[in-house]
Design a protein around this motif. Structure first.
Motif, mmCIF file in Angstrom:
data_model
loop_
_atom_site.group_PDB
_atom_site.id
_atom_site.type_symbol
_atom_site.label_atom_id
_atom_site.label_comp_id
_atom_site.label_asym_id
_atom_site.label_seq_id
_atom_site.Cartn_x
_atom_site.Cartn_y
_atom_site.Cartn_z
ATOM 1 N N GLY A 1 59.833 -42.468 29.775
ATOM 2 C CA GLY A 1 59.073 -43.402 30.593
ATOM 3 C C GLY A 1 59.898 -44.617 30.935
ATOM 4 O O GLY A 1 60.884 -44.929 30.249
ATOM 5 N N GLY A 2 59.522 -45.331 31.988
ATOM 6 C CA GLY A 2 60.209 -46.560 32.363
ATOM 7 C C GLY A 2 61.702 -46.364 32.563
ATOM 8 O O GLY A 2 62.151 -45.436 33.248
ATOM 9 N N SER A 3 62.488 -47.217 31.929
ATOM 10 C CA SER A 3 63.935 -47.174 32.091
ATOM 11 C C SER A 3 64.576 -45.964 31.433
ATOM 12 O O SER A 3 65.739 -45.659 31.705
ATOM 13 N N GLN A 4 63.844 -45.260 30.569
ATOM 14 C CA GLN A 4 64.371 -44.023 30.004
ATOM 15 C C GLN A 4 64.637 -42.995 31.099
ATOM 16 O O GLN A 4 65.562 -42.183 30.979
ATOM 17 N N VAL A 5 63.840 -43.030 32.143
ATOM 18 C CA VAL A 5 64.046 -42.101 33.256
ATOM 19 C C VAL A 5 65.395 -42.371 33.929
ATOM 20 O O VAL A 5 66.110 -41.444 34.300
ATOM 21 N N VAL A 6 65.751 -43.654 34.057
ATOM 22 C CA VAL A 6 67.039 -43.997 34.662
ATOM 23 C C VAL A 6 68.182 -43.500 33.782
ATOM 24 O O VAL A 6 69.171 -42.950 34.266
ATOM 25 N N THR A 7 68.054 -43.681 32.472
ATOM 26 C CA THR A 7 69.077 -43.169 31.559
ATOM 27 C C THR A 7 69.178 -41.649 31.661
ATOM 28 O O THR A 7 70.285 -41.084 31.642
ATOM 29 N N LEU A 8 68.046 -40.975 31.777
ATOM 30 C CA LEU A 8 68.055 -39.523 31.898
ATOM 31 C C LEU A 8 68.757 -39.073 33.173
ATOM 32 O O LEU A 8 69.581 -38.139 33.156
ATOM 33 N N VAL A 9 68.468 -39.732 34.287
ATOM 34 C CA VAL A 9 69.081 -39.349 35.565
ATOM 35 C C VAL A 9 70.581 -39.628 35.554
ATOM 36 O O VAL A 9 71.390 -38.783 35.959
ATOM 37 N N THR A 10 70.967 -40.813 35.086
ATOM 38 C CA THR A 10 72.397 -41.129 35.038
ATOM 39 C C THR A 10 73.118 -40.250 34.023
ATOM 40 O O THR A 10 74.277 -39.872 34.223
ATOM 41 N N GLY A 11 72.434 -39.905 32.928
ATOM 42 C CA GLY A 11 73.029 -38.983 31.967
ATOM 43 C C GLY A 11 73.225 -37.607 32.563
ATOM 44 O O GLY A 11 74.242 -36.944 32.291
ATOM 45 N N ALA A 12 72.269 -37.140 33.366
ATOM 46 C CA ALA A 12 72.423 -35.841 34.022
ATOM 47 C C ALA A 12 73.592 -35.866 35.003
ATOM 48 O O ALA A 12 74.356 -34.896 35.110
ATOM 49 N N LEU A 13 73.746 -36.979 35.723
ATOM 50 C CA LEU A 13 74.875 -37.105 36.640
ATOM 51 C C LEU A 13 76.195 -37.091 35.874
ATOM 52 O O LEU A 13 77.161 -36.423 36.279
ATOM 53 N N ALA A 14 76.247 -37.810 34.749
ATOM 54 C CA ALA A 14 77.455 -37.818 33.931
ATOM 55 C C ALA A 14 77.733 -36.438 33.355
ATOM 56 O O ALA A 14 78.892 -36.008 33.269
ATOM 57 N N ALA A 15 76.682 -35.715 32.935
ATOM 58 C CA ALA A 15 76.876 -34.370 32.400
ATOM 59 C C ALA A 15 77.429 -33.429 33.469
ATOM 60 O O ALA A 15 78.278 -32.569 33.184
ATOM 61 N N LEU A 16 76.970 -33.603 34.696
ATOM 62 C CA LEU A 16 77.483 -32.778 35.785
ATOM 63 C C LEU A 16 78.973 -33.009 36.006
ATOM 64 O O LEU A 16 79.769 -32.055 36.118
ATOM 65 N N PHE A 17 79.385 -34.275 36.024
ATOM 66 C CA PHE A 17 80.806 -34.569 36.215
ATOM 67 C C PHE A 17 81.617 -34.242 34.960
ATOM 68 O O PHE A 17 82.815 -33.972 35.054
ATOM 69 N N THR A 18 80.976 -34.264 33.798
ATOM 70 C CA THR A 18 81.666 -33.825 32.585
ATOM 71 C C THR A 18 82.020 -32.352 32.686
ATOM 72 O O THR A 18 83.148 -31.937 32.371
ATOM 73 N N ALA A 19 81.052 -31.553 33.151
ATOM 74 C CA ALA A 19 81.318 -30.131 33.337
ATOM 75 C C ALA A 19 82.418 -29.906 34.360
ATOM 76 O O ALA A 19 83.282 -29.028 34.190
#
Length: 561
Positions: free
Chosen positions: A46-64
């Motif tokens: 919820g709240g800012s956790q969603v932003v962390t989740l989205v940015t984390g997914a973007l980072a995971a994509l570039f990590t791969a």
């Protein structure tokens, strides 16, 4: 980049950090719902956790992509490591800002649950590992393969819907804490997409499908009011659109011709007062029946155009600082004049400092913009109605800007901006073309002013200062063009959105507004003078020492095309 950590260890840290970053939003970060966004639930971000989740997914994509996983590497044609570093900073900033705000607003770090501490450690591992990886940037990036026409159009639509989702989240954040966590994440996320080469690929596709881009942009913007259940956030969107419309008009003068206009808000006021006087308001000194909106809009545009020509004719032979001083003087003369036309200090026309109030809502072809309507089962209130009208105004201004910029006149404007003496030597009559740009910019500002008068239901002198705590004013308009990117269409839109949203979300900002904006402009001029959404030629000029000959030839070819 020279690393002091073994690349295998760096890859391991990055992978672990990305995995933990994705997991941390599903754990509670605090024990009380007093913090905005309700970060107390396990299994539901919820709240800012969603932003962390989205940015984390973007980072995971570039990590791969950085680890060379099959089929993923192509998502970062210009290199994955720099994109990963920016994405990791996006996750790091939003997470640490949120956890820090929890500790500050709730009275201590004891209010942070283990999930919050895990998130802080996870993003730190992610950022540290990403910055220890060896750089894999490809310059210039390989050309992208063309996709089938339906696939490229679908991609364009998806990009605009994603951009709308990001903007909608920024507009609808309920607290300064959430917006403060969102803002750097959005900036670093955009930087990650640019570093990966995705932004360039999307721009190449957009250049091949300009009609589809226009349709997708308009359709995406039309979705916004359907996502709102009230007028609270739609009112913010309305003010952003007014600000953006005027900034686009100013971009003709500043971005295409290179004229520094510091009194442009006066043309917005000219259109607003023209509309107010014929609106049928009980406070109008013209006691006449209200004009239809189409006639009001034409009047506002015509009066503003005339004002632009009258001011431009004797002043546009000046250059640089001298022209800026004259336009600044004109803006102040306009405000002082309408302030004195109260029947005491001068003729009775504008009611002086009281202005013209109680301006009625627009009624166009039987559609009353002040009354709620139901469209596709969704109730549209007053501000949603004006949102749709302002979208139409933006569409008109974008069409005029694009057609003028691509025309023979637009090429003459750009030639004058680049080198007026050389352009004059080639037979371009500088004064005539500059006067045309000045008049057209004033005309578009007048159109926006007619809508603004009805939206705000008043026209008062204090709305048209050179600098004030509330946009639009001349200083903010110029800052929106410079910040967003001169000479582009999307640049002023981005700049206007940022410059309106930041003061609206941060109450403390009003006390230090001009100082902080001045500091922001200094930082921009140092690190990104071409703006957030730059014109490619401007980007090459400002960073000519950082680009290769192949890049220069590529940009020159794109500009020629």
């Amino acid at each position: 980049m020279t690393t002091t950590i073994d690349p295998r260890l760096a890859r391991t840290l990055t992978a672990i950090g990305a995995a933990l970053t994705l997991a941390s939003p599903f754990l509670a970060w605090t024990w009380t719902a007093a913090y905005p966004g309700n970060l107390t639930l396990d299994g539901y971000p919820g709240g800012s956790q969603v932003v962390t989740l989205v940015t984390g997914a973007l980072a995971a994509l570039f990590t791969a992509a950085a680890l060379g996983l099959p089929g993923v590497r192509r998502l970062a044609p210009a290199g994955a490591v720099r994109a990963l570093r920016s994405a990791s900073l996006a996750a790091l900033t939003t997470t640490w800002v949120t956890v820090g705000a929890i500790a500050l607003t709730l009275g201590g770090a004891v209010n942070v649950e283990p999930g919050g501490w895990l998130a802080c450690v996870a993003v730190l591992l992610l950022a540290g590992g990403a910055h220890a990886l060896p750089d894999d940037t490809v310059e210039p990036p390989p050309p992208g393969a063309r996709l089938p026409w339906p696939a490229e159009v679908a991609l364009i639509t998806a990009v605009f819907l994603a951009a709308l989702a990001v903007l909608t989240y920024g507009i609808t954040t309920d607290s300064a804490e959430e917006f403060l966590a969102f803002l750097p994440a959005a900036g670093f996320g955009a930087r990650a997409l640019s570093a990966a080469g995705i932004t360039r690929r999307v721009s190449e596709i957009n250049a091949r499908h300009r009609v589809a881009v226009a349709v997708a942009a308009l359709a995406s913007a039309l979705v916004f009011p359907f996502t709102q259940t009230g007028d609270r956030y739609t009112a913010i969107a309305d003010n952003i659109l007014v600000f953006a419309a005027v900034a686009l008009g100013l971009n003709i003068v500043v971005g295409l011709v290179g004229l520094l206009d510091l009194g442009y808000v006066a043309f917005l006021g000219t259109g607003a007062y023209s509309a107010a006087l014929v609106s049928g308001s009980t406070f109008s000194t013209f006691h006449i029946a209200p004009w239809p909106f189409w006639a009001t809009a034409l009047l506002g545009m015509a009066v503003s155009l005339l004002a632009g020509l009258v001011i431009g004719a004797p002043t546009l032979r000046l250059h640089g600082d001298y022209l800026a001083i004259v336009t600044l003087g004109f803006g102040e003369i306009f405000r002082i004049t309408v302030n004195n036309l109260d029947g005491t200090s001068g003729p009775s026309l504008t009611n002086g400092p009281n202005g013209i109030n109680a301006i009625p809502d627009i009624e166009l072809f039987g559609f009353d913009f002040g009354k709620p309507h139901t469209v596709l089962g969704v109730s549209f209130g007053r501000f949603a109605n004006y949102y749709l009208l302002l979208l139409a105004v933006i569409a008109v201004i974008v069409f005029v800007y694009a057609r003028a910029g691509d025309s023979r006149v637009g090429r003459a404007w750009i030639a004058l901006r680049e080198d007026e003496k050389a352009a004059t030597a080639m037979g371009i009559e500088g004064f005539r073309f500059k006067l045309l740009a000045f008049g057209l910019g004033a005309c578009l500002a007048g159109l926006a002013g007619t809508v603004m008068a009805h939206l705000q239901t008043n026209a008062v002198p204090d709305n048209y200062k050179f600098a004030d705590t509330a946009p639009p004013n001349s200083a903010f308009l110029l800052a929106a063009v410079v910040l967003g990117g001169m000479g582009t269409i999307s640049g002023p839109l981005v700049g206007a959105a940022l410059l309106y949203l930041i003061p609206a979300k941060f109450e403390f900002f009003n006390r230090y507004q001009m100082m902080l904006f001045g500091l922001a402009l200094i930082v921009m001029m140092r690190f990104r003078p071409e703006g957030l959404v730059p014109d490619r030629k401007h980007q090459l000029e400002f960073h000519d020492k950082q680009v290769s000959g192949a890049q220069a030839r590529q940009v020159a070819a794109e500009a020629t095309a």
